[in-house]
Scaffold this motif. Structure first.
Motif, PDB file in Angstrom:
ATOM      1  N   THR A 102      -9.796  -0.269  -3.623  1.00  0.00           N
ATOM      2  CA  THR A 102      -8.700  -1.232  -3.781  1.00  0.00           C
ATOM      3  C   THR A 102      -7.349  -0.623  -3.439  1.00  0.00           C
ATOM      4  N   ALA A 103      -7.368   0.596  -2.886  1.00  0.00           N
ATOM      5  CA  ALA A 103      -6.144   1.233  -2.414  1.00  0.00           C
ATOM      6  C   ALA A 103      -6.448   1.966  -1.118  1.00  0.00           C
ATOM      7  N   LEU A 104      -5.436   2.071  -0.277  1.00  0.00           N
ATOM      8  CA  LEU A 104      -5.516   2.823   0.973  1.00  0.00           C
ATOM      9  C   LEU A 104      -4.339   3.779   1.019  1.00  0.00           C
ATOM     10  N   GLN A 105      -4.595   5.016   1.403  1.00  0.00           N
ATOM     11  CA  GLN A 105      -3.517   5.992   1.573  1.00  0.00           C
ATOM     12  C   GLN A 105      -3.624   6.591   2.963  1.00  0.00           C
ATOM     13  N   ASN A 106      -2.831   6.050   3.885  1.00  0.00           N
ATOM     14  CA  ASN A 106      -2.752   6.569   5.244  1.00  0.00           C
ATOM     15  C   ASN A 106      -1.316   6.980   5.548  1.00  0.00           C
ATOM     16  N   GLU A 107      -1.158   7.770   6.590  1.00  0.00           N
ATOM     17  CA  GLU A 107       0.190   8.155   7.021  1.00  0.00           C
ATOM     18  C   GLU A 107       0.921   6.945   7.609  1.00  0.00           C
ATOM     19  N   TYR A 108       2.160   6.763   7.193  1.00  0.00           N
ATOM     20  CA  TYR A 108       2.952   5.658   7.739  1.00  0.00           C
ATOM     21  C   TYR A 108       4.410   5.878   7.383  1.00  0.00           C
TER      22      TYR A 108
END
Length: 308
Positions: free
Chosen positions: A173-179
């Motif tokens: 339920t969470a996403l952690q990508n570079e942005y």
């Protein structure tokens, strides 16, 4: 599990990558105390922080946080996010290994549960069902409240969510990508559509591009002054100077700092309730927190978006 299981307080996740690395001892505790006093309730770390430092093996950040929880007594107020999957290869996602890694993190954090536990990277050679099953096991153990994926692309994240639905497992339920303003490839339109349609919270890392978007890197000499200089230079890419030029214009218009502008832009992007950013000192933290009081106009948002 809903977003409220791991989102709390002001809309900033304090990055823990500096703890045990460039922020140690009383200096680290001062940052954490100031974050808590300002209403901060979310901290992100990982079992790999800071294995890149000579003599370190990973877990140093979690250890500092555990010491702070003991000292401050505020663990029950906080939402702790940590990750596993970088201290080896695909074998780390065997169900027993995931549980072993979780227990090691809990020991260092001096707590009995994690609010958000991430698969820190994807291993495309693994069947997505194995990853889903392994991380679902951490929730079933009672030691994890919610799950996230980090460094996943749209196809694999979609497959993971679908697999969880089909098997009755706990979904990511969470996403952690570079942005950030200068590096946007890892959270493109396909992922933005997916997370907004599925109600997944995107919590981007490198929100300040390793310090580049603070404006402190303006020349080759500036890069050479910092341990993060080379990474900041890579993240800036060819569009960095023109992004800083627009940020300087917005700073002139608003009186806001460049870090505040970078983070205020992030929380106006699809699916992002809070960015992740780290602070080595209390002064840096206060500069970050400025973004929670900054309202950018739509014109300013559009100009910043177009700059890169």
């Amino acid at each position: 599990m809903s977003e409220q299981d791991f989102i709390a307080g002001i809309p900033l996740v304090l990055g823990g990558n500096v703890f045990g690395f460039t922020a140690k001892g009383d200096e680290a505790f001062a940052v954490l105390d100031a974050f808590y006093e300002a209403g901060g309730r979310m901290i992100d770390t990982a079992d790999v922080y800071s294995a890149w430092v000579p003599g370190h093996k990973g877990g140093e950040s979690e250890t500092v946080l555990g010491q702070w929880f003991d000292k401050s007594g505020v663990r029950d107020d906080m939402r702790i996010h940590t990750k596993t999957g970088m201290l080896g290869g695909a074998e780390l996602y065997e169900p027993a290994r995931v549980l072993q890694s979780l227990d090691a993190s809990l020991d260092r954090l001096r707590t009995d549960r994690v609010d958000l536990y991430y698969a820190h990277k994807d291993y495309p050679e693994l069947d997505i069902a194995q990853i889903v099953e392994a991380f679902d096991g951490t929730v079933r153990s009672g030691k994890v409240h919610a799950l996230g994926a980090s460094n996943f692309d749209a196809a694999r994240l979609s497959a993971a969510v679908s697999q969880a639905e089909a098997s009755g497992a706990t979904p990511f339920t969470a996403l952690q990508n570079e942005y950030n303003l200068v590096a946007r490839e890892a959270y493109g339109p396909d992922l933005q559509r997916l997370v907004t349609e599925r109600g997944i919270a995107m919590l981007p890392f490198f929100g300040l591009a390793s310090g580049y978007l603070t404006g402190k890197y303006r020349s080759e000499a500036d890069y050479a002054k910092s341990v993060r200089g080379e990474r900041a230079k890579q993240l800036a890419g060819g569009n960095g100077p023109q992004v800083l030029a627009v940020m300087d214009e917005v700073a002139s218009e608003t009186g806001a700092s460049l870090p505040a502008i970078a983070l205020a832009w992030l929380v106006r992007q699809p699916g992002i309730p809070a960015p992740i950013a780290s602070a080595r000192t209390v002064e840096q933290l206060h500069e970050l927190l400025e973004f929670t009081r900054l309202e950018l106009s739509q014109d300013q948002i559009d100009r910043l978006t177009a700059a890169a």
